[in-house]
Write a protein that holds these residues in place. Structure first.
Motif, short mmCIF file in Angstrom:
data_model
loop_
_atom_site.label_atom_id
_atom_site.label_comp_id
_atom_site.label_asym_id
_atom_site.label_seq_id
_atom_site.Cartn_x
_atom_site.Cartn_y
_atom_site.Cartn_z
N ARG A 13 78.15 31.24 44.56
CA ARG A 13 77.61 31.16 45.93
C ARG A 13 76.35 32.02 46.06
O ARG A 13 75.37 31.60 46.68
CB ARG A 13 78.68 31.61 46.93
N CYS A 14 76.36 33.22 45.45
CA CYS A 14 75.17 34.08 45.49
C CYS A 14 74.00 33.42 44.76
O CYS A 14 72.86 33.48 45.21
CB CYS A 14 75.46 35.42 44.81
N ARG A 15 74.31 32.79 43.63
CA ARG A 15 73.28 32.12 42.84
C ARG A 15 72.58 31.04 43.67
O ARG A 15 71.40 30.77 43.51
CB ARG A 15 73.92 31.49 41.59
N ASN A 16 73.35 30.45 44.58
CA ASN A 16 72.81 29.38 45.44
C ASN A 16 72.25 29.90 46.76
O ASN A 16 71.97 29.12 47.67
CB ASN A 16 73.89 28.32 45.70
N GLU A 64 68.40 39.01 41.86
CA GLU A 64 67.17 38.33 41.42
C GLU A 64 67.39 37.63 40.09
O GLU A 64 67.03 36.46 39.92
CB GLU A 64 66.05 39.38 41.30
N ARG A 65 68.00 38.34 39.14
CA ARG A 65 68.23 37.74 37.81
C ARG A 65 69.30 36.66 37.86
O ARG A 65 69.26 35.70 37.09
CB ARG A 65 68.58 38.84 36.81
N LEU A 66 70.24 36.80 38.78
CA LEU A 66 71.28 35.77 38.94
C LEU A 66 70.64 34.45 39.40
O LEU A 66 70.96 33.39 38.87
CB LEU A 66 72.32 36.24 39.96
N LYS A 67 69.74 34.55 40.37
CA LYS A 67 69.08 33.33 40.88
C LYS A 67 68.23 32.67 39.80
O LYS A 67 68.01 31.46 39.84
CB LYS A 67 68.21 33.67 42.10
N ASN A 68 67.77 33.47 38.84
CA ASN A 68 66.97 32.92 37.73
C ASN A 68 67.84 32.51 36.54
O ASN A 68 67.33 32.31 35.43
CB ASN A 68 65.93 33.94 37.27
N ASP A 69 69.16 32.43 36.78
CA ASP A 69 70.12 32.00 35.75
C ASP A 69 70.09 32.85 34.48
O ASP A 69 70.22 32.35 33.38
CB ASP A 69 69.89 30.52 35.37
N GLN A 70 69.91 34.17 34.66
CA GLN A 70 69.87 35.06 33.50
C GLN A 70 71.23 35.67 33.18
O GLN A 70 71.35 36.40 32.19
CB GLN A 70 68.84 36.17 33.74
#
Length: 197
Positions: A13-16, A64-70
């Protein structure tokens, strides 16, 4: 395929971009990370290094890194382990920065460009989180074995002060400081088989 864990669901959910999920995740882990950061900051640096700032930075980096799929969060414990690693790394970087800043400015200006380059390189290197945690645990254990005065002397020495400066700060004699440092080296040699760097 196994159902996602509650943490994995929150992470997705955070990633989205779900702000409510981000708030829940922050609330769930913030206190534990603050305790971890505080444990890594000495009393002398407590006025200069703020654990809350560090933890805020941890979450900014994480989101930030989560949203960038890291990040990949596979197991239930992965999220906590990841946040711990980021917290330890950021805390140690802050401590190293402030300890370097406490050195005598005249000594710093006398350094060559090459020396400053080497120092910057060392500070930029990223040891593994496991190495950092193991080192910090060993260091804390070693410090716990020392008498209060010996510990103060070693802390000042690690911050780059000379024996003369330490003696002056602590109101003692240079010879006594040298004796204490020699005794600490002997103990470290006995315990670990090598001299402390």
């Amino acid at each position: 395929m196994a159902d996602p864990t509650p943490d994995q669901d929150l992470v997705e959910r955070c990633r989205n971009g779900d702000e409510e999920a981000a708030r829940i995740l922050f609330d769930r882990f913030v206190e534990r990370l603050l305790v971890l950061a505080r444990r890594r900051i000495s009393q002398r640096l407590a006025s200069r290094v703020d654990p809350e700032d560090i933890v805020q930075s941890v979450f900014r980096t994480f989101f930030e890194r989560l949203k960038n799929d890291q990040f990949v969060i596979d197991d239930q414990d992965d999220l906590m382990k990841l946040l711990v690693r980021i917290t330890v790394h950021k805390t140690l970087r802050q401590v190293a920065f402030h300890k370097a800043a406490k050195r005598d400015p005249s000594l710093e200006t006398a350094q060559t460009d090459h020396t400053q380059e080497q120092l910057a390189q060392v500070l930029d290197e990223e040891p593994s989180p496991e190495t950092i945690v193991a080192f910090m645990d060993q260091l804390e254990f070693f410090f716990a074995q020392l008498k209060p005065l010996d510990r103060q002397i070693l802390e000042l020495k690690m911050q780059g002060h000379s024996s003369e400066e330490i003696a002056e700060k602590l109101g003692t004699y240079d010879r006594k400081v040298r004796r204490v440092l020699e005794r600490i080296r002997t103990v470290a040699l006995t315990d670990s088989g090598h001299l402390p760097s």
